[in-house]
Write an enzyme that holds these catalytic residues in place. Sequence first.
Site, PDB file in Angstrom:
ATOM      1  N   SER A 187       0.821  -1.204   0.146  1.00  0.00           N
ATOM      2  CA  SER A 187      -0.105  -0.026  -0.049  1.00  0.00           C
ATOM      3  C   SER A 187       0.787   1.282   0.033  1.00  0.00           C
ATOM      4  CB  SER A 187      -0.752   0.006   1.079  1.00  0.00           C
ATOM      5  OG  SER A 187      -0.281  -0.181   2.359  1.00  0.00           O
ATOM      6  N   ASN A 235      -1.995  -3.223  13.010  1.00  0.00           N
ATOM      7  CA  ASN A 235      -3.559  -3.242  12.806  1.00  0.00           C
ATOM      8  C   ASN A 235      -4.071  -2.014  13.662  1.00  0.00           C
ATOM      9  OD1 ASN A 235      -3.030  -5.578  11.532  1.00  0.00           O
ATOM     10  ND2 ASN A 235      -4.214  -6.655  13.043  1.00  0.00           N
ATOM     11  N   THR A 258     -40.950  25.802  -9.542  1.00  0.00           N
ATOM     12  CA  THR A 258     -41.112  24.257  -9.080  1.00  0.00           C
ATOM     13  C   THR A 258     -41.292  23.756 -10.434  1.00  0.00           C
ATOM     14  OG1 THR A 258     -43.527  24.556  -9.003  1.00  0.00           O
ATOM     15  CG2 THR A 258     -42.466  25.015  -6.884  1.00  0.00           C
ATOM     16  N   HIS A 259     -41.122  22.417 -10.449  1.00  0.00           N
ATOM     17  CA  HIS A 259     -40.703  21.855 -11.899  1.00  0.00           C
ATOM     18  C   HIS A 259     -40.267  22.474 -12.735  1.00  0.00           C
ATOM     19  CE1 HIS A 259     -44.250  19.347 -10.211  1.00  0.00           C
ATOM     20  NE2 HIS A 259     -44.647  20.487  -9.568  1.00  0.00           N
ATOM     21  N   SER A 290     -14.435  27.591 -26.267  1.00  0.00           N
ATOM     22  CA  SER A 290     -14.677  26.430 -26.906  1.00  0.00           C
ATOM     23  C   SER A 290     -13.682  26.404 -28.196  1.00  0.00           C
ATOM     24  CB  SER A 290     -15.882  26.329 -27.877  1.00  0.00           C
ATOM     25  OG  SER A 290     -15.912  25.730 -29.147  1.00  0.00           O
ATOM     26  N   LYS A 329     -18.097  31.380 -27.929  1.00  0.00           N
ATOM     27  CA  LYS A 329     -18.612  30.415 -26.804  1.00  0.00           C
ATOM     28  C   LYS A 329     -17.935  30.749 -25.286  1.00  0.00           C
ATOM     29  CE  LYS A 329     -20.641  26.947 -26.441  1.00  0.00           C
ATOM     30  NZ  LYS A 329     -21.530  26.019 -26.613  1.00  0.00           N
ATOM     31  N   ASN A 357     -17.879  28.766 -22.006  1.00  0.00           N
ATOM     32  CA  ASN A 357     -18.647  27.644 -21.405  1.00  0.00           C
ATOM     33  C   ASN A 357     -18.595  27.641 -19.752  1.00  0.00           C
ATOM     34  OD1 ASN A 357     -19.767  26.746 -23.858  1.00  0.00           O
ATOM     35  ND2 ASN A 357     -17.697  25.610 -24.254  1.00  0.00           N
ATOM     36  N   GLU A 367     -20.011  22.917 -14.198  1.00  0.00           N
ATOM     37  CA  GLU A 367     -20.465  21.618 -14.859  1.00  0.00           C
ATOM     38  C   GLU A 367     -19.545  20.386 -14.063  1.00  0.00           C
ATOM     39  OE1 GLU A 367     -21.881  22.556 -19.343  1.00  0.00           O
ATOM     40  OE2 GLU A 367     -19.816  22.011 -18.970  1.00  0.00           O
ATOM     41  N   GLN A 388      -7.222  -2.364   3.533  1.00  0.00           N
ATOM     42  CA  GLN A 388      -6.373  -1.740   3.053  1.00  0.00           C
ATOM     43  C   GLN A 388      -6.809  -0.971   1.608  1.00  0.00           C
ATOM     44  OE1 GLN A 388      -1.995  -2.991   2.481  1.00  0.00           O
ATOM     45  NE2 GLN A 388      -2.379  -3.071   0.468  1.00  0.00           N
ATOM     46  N   LYS A 431      -8.135   3.441   1.800  1.00  0.00           N
ATOM     47  CA  LYS A 431      -7.396   4.738   1.859  1.00  0.00           C
ATOM     48  C   LYS A 431      -7.853   5.394   0.502  1.00  0.00           C
ATOM     49  CE  LYS A 431      -4.247   2.751   4.720  1.00  0.00           C
ATOM     50  NZ  LYS A 431      -4.920   1.308   4.518  1.00  0.00           N
TER      51      LYS A 431
HETATM   52  N1  ARG Z   1      -0.923  -1.754   4.817  1.00  0.00           N
HETATM   53  C1  ARG Z   1      -1.836  -2.227   5.927  1.00  0.00           C
HETATM   54  C2  ARG Z   1      -3.435  -1.614   5.692  1.00  0.00           C
HETATM   55  O1  ARG Z   1      -3.285  -0.531   5.049  1.00  0.00           O
HETATM   56  C3  ARG Z   1      -1.466  -2.270   7.232  1.00  0.00           C
HETATM   57  C4  ARG Z   1      -1.917  -2.878   8.442  1.00  0.00           C
HETATM   58  C5  ARG Z   1      -1.501  -4.534   7.858  1.00  0.00           C
HETATM   59  N2  ARG Z   1      -1.562  -5.240   8.871  1.00  0.00           N
HETATM   60  C6  ARG Z   1      -1.685  -6.799   8.862  1.00  0.00           C
HETATM   61  N3  ARG Z   1      -1.807  -7.570   9.490  1.00  0.00           N
HETATM   62  N4  ARG Z   1      -1.058  -7.327   7.434  1.00  0.00           N
HETATM   63  O2  ARG Z   1      -4.292  -2.030   6.173  1.00  0.00           O
END
Ligand code: ARG
Length: 475
Positions: free
Chosen positions: A25, A112, A157-158, A279, A285, A287, A292, A324, A327
């Site tokens: 990660s 963890n 409205t509408h 444009s 134009k 825009n 948007e 994981q 994120k």
């Molecule tokens: N890179 C892991 C995550 O984002 C960190 C935790 C990893 N823990 C494990 N027991 N493999 O979740």
Amino acid sequence: MENTKLWGGRFKESAAKILDTFNASLPFDKKLYLQDILGSKAHSSMLERCGILNKDEKEAIHKGLDTIKEEIQKGTFDFKLSDEDIHMAIESRLTALIGEAGKKLHTARSRNDQVALDFRLFTLEANYKIASLLLELITTLLNLAKEHTTTIMPGMTHLQHAQPVNFGFTMCAYICMFVRDFERLTASHQRNNFSPLGSAALAGTPYTIDRFYTANALGFNAPTLNATDSVSDRDFALDFLYDLSMIGMHISRFAEELVLWSSYEFKFISLSDAYSTGSSIMPQKKNPDVPELLRGKSGRMYGNLFRLLTVLKGLPLAYNKDTQEDKEAVFDSFENMEICLQILNDLVKTMQIHKENMKKACQKGHLCATDLADFLVSHCKIPFREAHHITGKAVGYAESVGKDLSELSAEELCKVDSIIPKEAHLSLSLENSMNSRNSYGGTSTKSTLAQIESLEAWLNLAKITHQKNQRKMEF
Ligand code: ARG
């Protein structure tokens, strides 16, 4: 070949090469480096206070972490994919820098609870930044509302002309949405400001640690209650993604109005050149790409919310590597929302309001029809249903002679139905109509000013509450 990973002790062979990329990660969670360093500082200070590390070890760890922070900020830190994630990248570097003490940092901690902490800190800080931007946007919209409490425009409205309202009142409607968004963020912040650090792998730790110390040092209200829940919980991220989805939806509604209002059909506003685009083929134009895009970004917000809800569905306790995948959804929604709010704020500050065109638009669509019906109810003492029917006939007559209801003379109105008194046509002015809706929350200038006053009082209080949510850390 021996497995050289930090966790490689029990393995005879090294992992397949392809896992370096699949399992890692680091390419995205390196964004969490500051949170990781702060968490490690708080953790090592706590270990020292509890007699698990000595003072020298703690100081070496803090110094090493400062060096790492500097290396990352200067761009000289060597991010190795084989380290898998930001937690192991920092820990390996720390050990390389300070030796033995670095290896002790992970006592009474697991990746963890470490990742749960880092990600929660990031999300709560992101929540704070978005809330600040919302307050800025609300301030801008309130200033605009104050300038336009007598600027009459067609209320719809509408998407059909309905009744005259003032532009300030319309802005207040959007402010109310953003106020709720701010309050939703504050509630999410309150609900989730608890520290998972010290939950360890899933079951707590045999060491005598002080989770209240780390929680307090990192600016949390308290430690989380249950270790197993703490390492698997990502509700804080979902809360934030939902909050951003709601903001995205509100922005998309406002952006849609900006697109419509800046078209030739409406011409209620002109976007400044700084926030418009041209444009490549049609030289004339101008825009509305910016509103948007603001409108379109909501898709990304909902997508990220759904992405994480789906990742988490059906996960057994406690930590699973699936998480994981949490994120990038939050990073993406946060970064996009940050820029959306900045741009929307500037776009509103720099757009021009065309009062005359708003007023002119009110001359079409029989906007004062309800006023005629209301007039008949109060002056002729007939039931509203009947008044509605007579007014309908008057609208039909006006259409047949190609006029707006408000353009009919007293004689013409009386001809439609003998019950209509001569002075009825006086009730058909736009100002009268708008100001007659003086009920609490209505569109009259007086009522709009009262709404602005309430919103200003809210804003002053919200600024104080918000300030209190700014994270203070000490260790
Ligand atoms: N890179 C892991 C995550 O984002 C960190 C935790 C990893 N823990 C494990 N027991 N493999 O979740």
